[in-house]
Each structure stands twice: as C-alpha cells, then as structure tokens.
Design a protein around this motif. Structure first.
Motif, short mmCIF file in Angstrom:
data_model
loop_
_atom_site.label_atom_id
_atom_site.label_comp_id
_atom_site.label_asym_id
_atom_site.label_seq_id
_atom_site.Cartn_x
_atom_site.Cartn_y
_atom_site.Cartn_z
N LEU A 140 0.93 -1.23 0.02
CA LEU A 140 -0.12 0.06 0.10
C LEU A 140 0.75 1.20 -0.07
N PHE A 141 2.01 1.38 0.73
CA PHE A 141 2.80 2.33 0.65
C PHE A 141 3.46 2.66 -0.59
N LEU A 142 4.00 1.54 -1.23
CA LEU A 142 4.54 1.86 -2.57
C LEU A 142 3.33 2.35 -3.68
N PHE A 143 2.38 1.71 -3.32
CA PHE A 143 1.14 1.99 -4.30
C PHE A 143 0.74 3.56 -4.17
N LEU A 144 0.74 4.00 -3.02
CA LEU A 144 0.22 5.25 -2.78
C LEU A 144 1.39 6.27 -3.15
N VAL A 145 2.61 6.06 -3.06
CA VAL A 145 3.64 6.73 -3.51
C VAL A 145 3.69 6.80 -5.27
N GLY A 146 3.40 5.58 -5.70
CA GLY A 146 3.26 5.54 -7.30
C GLY A 146 2.02 6.64 -7.50
N VAL A 147 0.90 6.45 -6.99
CA VAL A 147 -0.07 7.48 -7.51
C VAL A 147 0.28 8.73 -7.20
#
Length: 230
Positions: A51-58
């Motif tokens: 989730l952390f990597l996903f939000l950073v990517g967003v």
C-alpha cells in the motif's frame, strides 16, 4: 522525501488499528492456530509495504499524468476527443482497479462460473467509461450535476424492477468498488485538469462530481447484465 514519509504515516495509521484489534482478539477470544496467526502478521507487513508503494506511485505518477492529460485535451478544441479519451481512460483504469478484480473473483467463485470474472470486470469498466464520458460532457457543456444524478439513479430504480434479485446486490457492490485507490485519483485528476483549462470553469465546482457519476455506471451495466442473462 517528505511526501514519502507522509505516505508511510498514512499507511501505518490505516493498518495499525486493524492489526492491533486482531492481535488483542487472538489472545483474548478467537485463539487462531499459530501458523495462521503468523501468516496474518506476515500479510499485514506485505499489505502495508504494498500500500505504501502504491500510494507513492499514485502521487508520483498517476495524479500528475491525469492532470496533464486533462489540461492538454481542451487545448485541442475538439470536444469529441475529450469525450472519447474520457471513455477510454475510465475503461482501462477500471480494468486495472484491484477492488473490481477482488469483487469479480469472489462472484465468479460463489456463482460457480455463472457470472464469469472477465464478464463482470468488462461490464463494470464499460459502465464507468460511459459515465466518465457523461461527466466530461457535463464539464464541457455546463450541465448541472443534479440533473445527471437524478437521471442516472432514476434509470437505476427503473432497472431494479426488472433485474433478478441475485444481481441487485452485485450491481450496487460494483458501484462501490469502482471508488477504489486506482480509479478515484486518476478520474479526479483528469477532471481537475480539464476544468483548469476551460474558460469560465471552476476546479472546485466543475472538477468534482466525476466519481459520483462514475459509480452509477457499474450499477446500471451490471443490472443490464442481469436483465440479459438472468
């Protein structure tokens, strides 16, 4: 770097309460087998990291590119291009939405293949694409949001009279899962980008409401699916 730290804090605050509650229940009420409890803890760590990597990517990629596409399209002075692009982006982003995939796989499992995974995913994606197009048309032609919402939900209530009972809960769940972490940021960024360029438009009043409209599309598309195949 500061943004990444903020994203990490958000993820920890989102996951920690649930993890603590399960840990407390483990030692007071439920008493899960040790191997299952260890798998849970490992899952929490992996979900948090993902989730952390996903939000950073967003925040690094999806939001800027959504706003850039939205601000570039009106400069072409081709409303039809904005509408077609809105449909295509709404479709492909929904196909990539993790929440839609989870719902589709669960329904495929419990229906024993009667409602297939791909059929539901593509039906939901088409519904989102159509109503993102409607949302773009609303921004371009200054159509009041309340008329579109009333009209959309009127169609929903009429279709509910003809839709088989087994499809009704699925259709409303389909409307909910499209408001997930992939679809919402991109659609909102697209809407804000379009309104930031069009003259006389306000990003506050005209750039929002897209998600409300987009969530109607899957409800209608799954209900139509029920009318046809139910």
């Amino acid at each position: 770097m500061r943004d990444m730290i903020e994203q990490l804090k958000e993820v920890v605050m989102a996951i920690l309460p649930m993890a603590l509650l399960i840990i407390i229940l483990q030692y007071t009420v439920i008493g899960l087998p040790t191997d299952l409890f260890i798998r849970f803890l490992a899952g929490v760590v992996m979900v948090g990291l993902g989730l952390f990597l996903f939000l950073v990517g967003v925040h690094i990629g999806l939001l800027p590119i959504g706003e850039l596409i939205g601000s570039s399209l009106p400069k072409t002075n081709k409303p039809w291009l904005i509408l077609i692009t809105g449909f295509l982006l709404g479709f492909v982003v929904t196909v990539a939405e993790p929440d839609v995939r989870v719902l589709a796989s669960q329904i495929d499992q419990v229906s024993e293949g009667e409602i297939s995974n791909l059929m539901l995913v593509y039906s939901v994606a088409i519904g989102v694409g159509i109503f993102v197009t409607v949302a773009m048309a609303r921004t371009i032609f200054s159509i009041p949001l309340k008329y579109l919402l009333v009209g959309g939900y009127s169609i929903v209530f009429i279709l509910a009279l003809f839709t088989p009972q087994s499809y009704l809960p699925i259709s409303f769940d389909a409307g909910g899962v499209t408001t997930g972490p992939m679809t919402v940021p991109f659609i909102l960024a697209l809407g804000v980008g379009v309104t930031s360029v069009l003259q006389g438009k306000s990003s506050t009043s005209d750039g929002f409401g897209l998600v409300a409209l987009a969530s109607i599309g899957p409800i209608i598309s799954v209900m139509i699916l029920g009318v046809i195949f139910g």
